[in-house]
Design a protein around this motif. Structure first.
Motif, short mmCIF file in Angstrom:
data_model
loop_
_atom_site.label_atom_id
_atom_site.label_comp_id
_atom_site.label_asym_id
_atom_site.label_seq_id
_atom_site.Cartn_x
_atom_site.Cartn_y
_atom_site.Cartn_z
N GLU A 186 -27.86 5.48 4.64
CA GLU A 186 -27.81 6.07 3.30
C GLU A 186 -28.79 7.22 3.06
OE1 GLU A 186 -25.52 5.48 1.27
OE2 GLU A 186 -24.65 3.66 2.11
N PHE A 187 -29.97 7.13 3.68
CA PHE A 187 -30.99 8.15 3.42
C PHE A 187 -30.54 9.56 3.83
CE2 PHE A 187 -35.15 10.22 4.63
CZ PHE A 187 -35.54 10.48 3.33
N PRO A 188 -29.95 9.74 5.02
CA PRO A 188 -29.47 11.09 5.38
C PRO A 188 -28.43 11.62 4.41
CG PRO A 188 -29.56 9.69 7.33
CD PRO A 188 -29.76 8.79 6.14
N LYS A 189 -27.57 10.74 3.89
CA LYS A 189 -26.56 11.19 2.93
C LYS A 189 -27.22 11.66 1.63
CE LYS A 189 -23.85 7.51 2.87
NZ LYS A 189 -22.69 6.68 2.48
N ALA A 190 -28.25 10.93 1.21
CA ALA A 190 -28.96 11.32 -0.02
C ALA A 190 -29.66 12.67 0.16
CB ALA A 190 -29.97 10.24 -0.40
N TYR B 74 -31.93 1.35 -0.62
CA TYR B 74 -30.71 1.40 0.19
C TYR B 74 -30.38 0.04 0.83
CZ TYR B 74 -31.85 6.36 -0.21
OH TYR B 74 -32.17 7.60 -0.70
N ILE B 75 -31.29 -0.91 0.71
CA ILE B 75 -31.09 -2.22 1.32
C ILE B 75 -30.36 -3.13 0.32
CG2 ILE B 75 -32.21 -4.23 2.34
CD1 ILE B 75 -34.56 -2.36 3.08
N LYS C 20 -26.57 -0.21 0.29
CA LYS C 20 -26.46 0.13 -1.13
C LYS C 20 -26.57 1.65 -1.26
CE LYS C 20 -28.93 -2.26 -4.04
NZ LYS C 20 -30.14 -2.70 -4.79
N PRO C 21 -25.48 2.32 -1.58
CA PRO C 21 -25.51 3.79 -1.63
C PRO C 21 -26.27 4.33 -2.83
CG PRO C 21 -23.39 3.00 -2.37
CD PRO C 21 -24.15 1.79 -1.90
N TYR C 22 -26.85 5.49 -2.65
CA TYR C 22 -27.41 6.21 -3.78
C TYR C 22 -26.24 6.61 -4.67
CZ TYR C 22 -29.70 9.94 -6.42
OH TYR C 22 -30.19 10.73 -7.42
N MET C 23 -26.37 6.40 -5.97
CA MET C 23 -25.24 6.64 -6.87
C MET C 23 -25.12 8.14 -7.18
SD MET C 23 -24.09 3.72 -6.85
CE MET C 23 -22.68 4.02 -7.91
N TYR C 24 -24.31 8.79 -6.35
CA TYR C 24 -24.09 10.23 -6.51
C TYR C 24 -23.21 10.51 -7.72
CZ TYR C 24 -25.14 9.63 -1.55
OH TYR C 24 -25.70 9.24 -0.36
N ARG C 25 -23.43 11.66 -8.30
CA ARG C 25 -22.52 12.17 -9.32
C ARG C 25 -21.89 13.44 -8.75
NH1 ARG C 25 -26.13 11.54 -14.90
NH2 ARG C 25 -26.31 9.26 -14.83
N ILE C 26 -20.80 13.23 -8.06
CA ILE C 26 -20.18 14.33 -7.31
C ILE C 26 -18.88 14.75 -7.99
CG2 ILE C 26 -19.38 15.08 -5.05
CD1 ILE C 26 -20.90 12.67 -3.89
N LYS C 27 -18.78 16.04 -8.23
CA LYS C 27 -17.58 16.56 -8.86
C LYS C 27 -16.68 17.31 -7.89
CE LYS C 27 -19.67 16.92 -13.46
NZ LYS C 27 -20.01 17.83 -14.60
N SER D 22 -14.44 2.30 -2.82
CA SER D 22 -14.78 3.57 -3.47
C SER D 22 -16.16 4.10 -3.11
CB SER D 22 -14.67 3.42 -4.99
OG SER D 22 -15.52 2.38 -5.46
N THR D 23 -17.14 3.21 -2.90
CA THR D 23 -18.51 3.67 -2.62
C THR D 23 -18.81 3.77 -1.13
OG1 THR D 23 -19.28 1.38 -2.82
CG2 THR D 23 -19.43 2.76 -4.78
N PHE D 24 -17.86 3.37 -0.29
CA PHE D 24 -18.07 3.43 1.16
C PHE D 24 -17.72 4.83 1.68
CE2 PHE D 24 -17.49 -1.39 2.19
CZ PHE D 24 -18.61 -1.67 1.43
N ASP D 25 -18.03 5.05 2.95
CA ASP D 25 -17.79 6.37 3.55
C ASP D 25 -16.32 6.76 3.51
OD1 ASP D 25 -20.49 6.60 4.10
OD2 ASP D 25 -20.31 5.75 6.10
N MET D 26 -15.44 5.80 3.79
CA MET D 26 -14.02 6.11 3.74
C MET D 26 -13.60 6.47 2.32
SD MET D 26 -11.26 6.64 5.30
CE MET D 26 -11.47 5.96 6.95
N GLY D 27 -14.17 5.80 1.34
CA GLY D 27 -13.89 6.13 -0.05
C GLY D 27 -14.31 7.55 -0.38
#
Length: 205
Positions: free
Chosen positions: A23-27, A51-52, A69-76, A149-154
């Motif tokens: 998760e950290f690299p994605k954040a 992230y744990i 546990k993903p960081y809750m992004y707000r991505i548009k 929805s919150t996983f990488d495939m999502g």
């Protein structure tokens, strides 16, 4: 009893490390792509314990498969979603590859996962940790193939087809139930173990 405690500790440590490495690299990447975000939010991403996922850790220990546990992004924008999804898969794949290389060429682990009983406790723990790093990283890779929805495939689906993303949100409960059963029944763990055994197999050497 000692071996069982080592297994639990190794699963906990490895699971926690993989969740952070996932998760950290994605954040970090999210804030590189979106440099205008609030600095207060940026500081949150460095709190690595966020992230744990506690439930994910329990699954790591009991079922050899978990989730972070993903960081809750707000991505548009779709592009960012897709990039973060691919980055998540890449981080898990890289962790798995490095772990396998260490096991095969550094530790000399075989496909039967035979641990050297003559080494010290610290070295034995390290062996278990590396095995669990490999097993859990490939397990989490498989878990993230589920279109939650919150996983990488999502994230990848959201990046390619918002309509399909809304569809998986509607079916989120069902998908998670299937995933939980796959983990509880050790299906994902068995797949991961088979993959690792194949990569560690040395034939007649």
């Amino acid at each position: 009893m000692k071996t069982q405690l080592i297994r639990i500790a190794a699963a906990f440590i490895s699971g926690s490390l993989i969740m952070i490495l996932h998760e950290f690299p994605k954040a970090i990447l999210f804030y590189i792509i979106n440099p205008s975000k609030d600095k207060k939010d940026k500081n949150i991403i460095f709190k690595l314990h966020h992230y744990i996922d506690p439930i994910g850790i329990i699954f790591c220990i009991t079922s050899m498969a978990g989730f972070s546990k993903p960081y809750m992004y707000r991505i548009k924008d779709k592009k960012t979603n897709f990039i973060l999804g691919i980055a998540g898969f890449a981080s898990l794949a890289l962790t798995f590859i490095i772990s396998v290389l260490i096991l095969r060429f550094g530790i000399g682990m075989n496909s039967d996962f035979t641990y050297d009983a003559n080494i010290g406790t610290t070295d034995l723990i390290l062996q278990y940790i590396m095995v669990y790093m490999a097993l859990l990283s490939i397990s989490m890779f498989i878990v993230n193939l589920f279109p939650v929805s919150t996983f990488d495939m999502g994230l990848c689906i959201a990046g390619k087809s918002p309509n399909k993303f809304f569809s998986i949100i509607r079916n989120d409960y069902l998908i998670k139930m299937i995933l939980f059963f796959a983990m509880i029944l050790q299906i994902i763990a068995n797949i991961s173990t088979t993959i690792l055994r194949m990569l560690l197999w040395r034939g007649n050497i």
